[in-house]
Design an enzyme around this catalytic site. Structure first.
Site, mmCIF file in Angstrom:
data_model
loop_
_atom_site.group_PDB
_atom_site.id
_atom_site.type_symbol
_atom_site.label_atom_id
_atom_site.label_comp_id
_atom_site.label_asym_id
_atom_site.label_seq_id
_atom_site.Cartn_x
_atom_site.Cartn_y
_atom_site.Cartn_z
ATOM 1 N N ASP A 134 0.863 -1.189 0.000
ATOM 2 C CA ASP A 134 0.000 0.000 0.000
ATOM 3 C C ASP A 134 0.897 1.236 0.000
ATOM 4 O O ASP A 134 2.123 1.113 -0.103
ATOM 5 C CB ASP A 134 -0.957 -0.019 1.205
ATOM 6 C CG ASP A 134 -2.321 0.576 0.854
ATOM 7 O OD1 ASP A 134 -2.347 1.739 0.422
ATOM 8 O OD2 ASP A 134 -3.348 -0.115 0.988
ATOM 9 N N HIS B 144 -2.814 3.165 -4.650
ATOM 10 C CA HIS B 144 -2.200 2.789 -3.367
ATOM 11 C C HIS B 144 -0.782 2.274 -3.610
ATOM 12 O O HIS B 144 -0.388 1.229 -3.081
ATOM 13 C CB HIS B 144 -3.048 1.745 -2.647
ATOM 14 C CG HIS B 144 -4.311 2.324 -2.054
ATOM 15 N ND1 HIS B 144 -4.302 3.224 -1.017
ATOM 16 C CD2 HIS B 144 -5.623 2.145 -2.383
ATOM 17 C CE1 HIS B 144 -5.551 3.565 -0.711
ATOM 18 N NE2 HIS B 144 -6.374 2.939 -1.526
ATOM 19 N N GLU C 272 -9.669 2.738 -5.326
ATOM 20 C CA GLU C 272 -9.238 4.085 -4.974
ATOM 21 C C GLU C 272 -8.007 4.556 -5.758
ATOM 22 O O GLU C 272 -6.997 4.940 -5.172
ATOM 23 C CB GLU C 272 -8.968 4.156 -3.465
ATOM 24 C CG GLU C 272 -10.225 3.879 -2.650
ATOM 25 C CD GLU C 272 -9.998 3.944 -1.142
ATOM 26 O OE1 GLU C 272 -10.894 4.456 -0.459
ATOM 27 O OE2 GLU C 272 -8.947 3.488 -0.654
#
Ligand code: ACM
Length: 636
Positions: free
Chosen positions: A193, A264, A343
């Site tokens: 991440d 990410h 995302e």
């Protein structure tokens, strides 16, 4: 003692009777069916343990190790049964007729027969261990029953984020032990991440040399009120990861690795800036933290959120990601490889002349289609290696990759849309309680969390099969998962506090038929026994508040407070004088009558203290008899 208070002593139920009275015999998740037969099996030192199954050796070891702890003696192991000798028999005869992962247990006064193979027999042993009450006078008395059991869903998962905070191998193993005990069969390992890359990749050593370490972490809840300047670092070598895979496999748990792309990705980009659309651009922290703005060069992120600097869809990026995935595939034998997909802001792709030219060349009408192109390119590579991808539900945007499984996290809509397109789905909606980084009560005693409210009862209430799906579409719902994101979970102890008892509720919705769900039986009969076990095993579970306590303020003059202890062997203490209850407050021993004079109010405060000394949060219930304002200064 307050004059308005009188105490009635309740009936104490002894632990062995307790277990006998529970129609589920203490087993979590509740089996498909349990039918009573007549008599009991009296287990004692003369009982033999007979292995007649194909996978029996390690199962008998497991059962005997348990017997030593539970009963203080091991059973003699043999291959054949003696006439008239009390025996526990493990067999695979007839197991081929059972559903996948299914098993049966038949208890008669003479024998306990566990039937199954592989995971099924392993689960029979887990149930057998759970249904054994405590020893009384050197005997364990097990009621004669027939149990028939198999899972509702093939995928029963939990995700652990080891990027935001790193967790040691010892903790991962301790966690896997508990997952297996509750028949959860998938451990989704979120390895990369923005805040850390946690898996050794031999071809790209900088991913861990640079990407596995950040220089600090925000203090307190986002946006934080400062920055711990202590580095947070750590990664797993491939040998360690293989060891986890092997350890989990021995307990019938599949480990699914997650390598996040295209978003990410800050830790990877900090290691290899050429993975960015703009390799020379400084890291930009577009948030509200005191250190928002630009930071020199590419940085592993020190705060939380979603960041614009995502992978550029270049040939170099795909070559690197494919090489990385090849190493990942060699370590993890799972059918599924999780590729993230969530995302990924499109800001940099919009600004990038390279991305815009690529979109034109490939006939992609917007950046969502570019993301779909990205995922499909990766999927082709993973499929060519004989594996399948799972992605978070954003992979639906711009068109789903042909063979992808969708993990529905932003509510149920993504899962519904994917099932309607005949794609496999794992349900893990945060809105339904499956985000176990959320808090478990509204008490100010709760530790800092990301927010949200997900008590175990919310998970328990959730049915992973959305009602809007047709019978045909429902088949695509392969399972359910709980996710533990670790922005605010810095230690293994806190991770355990978030996990339990919610993982036990997850186990029941993942395994048991809907008709077998029974929150009262789960919370009041089985959970107290299981939490007492975790208490003894030094697992830092969340201690529930007293069973039967109103979560709303009450009005009236006469109140009978009737509570149950949520952890076997634990104690409830309470106060009505605004003091914070502890061992020095009143010990609850049975229903309490509280009278509140007209025009006044009282605050009932409680705390549960488990045998180990672990404590629940303090609860507060206002008992109001027409006082002008129910606000009471409870902080006194
Ligand atoms: C997620 O919670 N971003 C999958």
């Amino acid at each position: 003692m307050n004059k308005a208070l009188s105490i009635f002593i309740g009936v104490l139920i002894s632990s062995s009777v307790f277990a006998q009275r529970d129609p589920n015999l203490g087993i979590i998740p509740a089996p498909v069916s349990i039918t009573r037969a007549s008599g009991n099996f009296e287990l004692d030192k003369t009982t033999i343990l007979v292995n007649q199954s194909i996978d029996g050796a390690k199962m008998t070891d497991l059962l005997n190790a348990f017997m030593v702890t539970k009963a203080g003696f091991a059973l003699r192991e043999t291959k054949i049964t003696q006439p008239n000798q009390k025996a526990i028999i493990l067999t695979s005869v007839g197991a081929d007729q059972l559903p996948a992962e299914g098993y049966t247990i038949k208890v008669t006064p003479k024998q306990i027969v566990l039937t199954g193979k592989g995971a099924g027999l392993f689960y029979a042993v887990q149930s057998a261990m759970q249904m054994m009450p405590d020893k009384v006078a050197d005997k364990i008395t097990i009621p004669a029953v027939n149990i028939n059991d198999y899972p509702r869903f093939a995928y029963r998962g939990t995700m652990l984020d080891v990027s935001r905070h790193f967790f040691p191998i010892s903790f991962i193993k301790k966690y896997i032990d508990q997952l297996a005990y509750y028949k959860i069969n998938t451990f989704h390992w979120h390895l990369t991440d923005d805040q850390g890359w946690r898996l050794e990749i031999k071809k790209y050593p900088k991913l861990t040399e640079i990407g596995s370490s950040r220089n600090g972490t925000i203090i307190g809840h986002y946006p934080g009120n400062g920055n711990y300047l202590t580095p947070v670092k750590g990664f797993y070598t491939q040998e360690e990861a293989k060891d986890i895979v092997k350890y989990a496999a021995a307990k019938y748990i599949t480990v699914i690795p997650e390598i996040e792309l295209p978003g990410h990705a800050s830790a990877a980009i900090a290691s290899y800036p050429e993975l960015s659309c703009f390799p020379d651009r400084d890291t930009f922290i577009s948030d509200k933290t005191p250190w928002a703005g630009s930071r020199k060069g590419k940085q592993v992120q020190q705060t939380w959120g979603v960041f614009d600097d995502i992978f550029v869809p270049s040939t170099n990026t795909f070559t690197m990601l494919n090489n990385i995935l090849d190493e990942v595939i060699a370590v993890f034998p799972s059918k599924y490889i999780h590729i993230g997909g969530d995302e990924a802001p499109k800001t940099y792709w919009k600004e990038s002349p390279f991305c815009q030219a690529l979109m034109k060349e490939k006939g992609l009408k917007d950046e969502h289609e570019l993301q779909s192109y990205f995922i499909q390119t990766i999927e082709k590579h993973v499929n060519a290696k004989g594996r399948s991808i799972i992605g978070w539900d954003e992979i639906l945007e711009g068109g789903l990759a042909p063979n992808a499984t969708v993990m529905s996290w932003r509510g149920e809509d993504g899962g519904i849309a994917a099932a309607q397109q005949n794609h496999d789905v794992i349900m893990t909606p945060g809105s339904m309680g499956l985000y176990i980084d959320h808090k478990q009560s509204n008490s100010p005693d709760e530790p800092v969390t990301i927010g949200g409210f997900a008590p175990y009862q919310k998970i328990y209430a959730y049915d992973p099969i959305p009602k809007v799906l047709t019978a045909d579409q429902r088949k695509y719902i392969k399972g359910v998962q709980a996710n533990m994101w670790t922005e605010y979970i810095k230690t293994s102890e806190k991770a355990e506090n978030h996990a339990y008892p919610r993982i036990l509720a997850l186990a029941e919705i993942a395994w048991s038929p809907v008709e077998r769900k029974d929150l009262k039986n789960f919370s009041e009969e089985r959970l107290p026994v299981h939490l007492a076990r975790l208490d003894k095993m030094n697992v830092n579970y969340w201690v529930p508040t007293p069973i039967g306590l109103s979560d709303k303020n009450l009005t009236g003059g006469e109140f009978t407070i009737d509570l149950k202890v949520p952890v076997r062997g634990g104690k409830i203490y309470y106060s009505i004088d605004l003091s914070r209850p502890s061992e020095n407050a009143f010990l609850y021993t049975g229903p309490v009558k509280i009278t509140v004079p007209k025009g006044e109010k009282r605050v009932l405060k409680t705390i549960v203290i488990a045998p180990s000394g672990r404590r629940s949060v303090t609860t507060e219930t206002v008992l109001n008899n027409g006082a002008p304002d129910v606000t009471v200064d409870t902080k006194k």
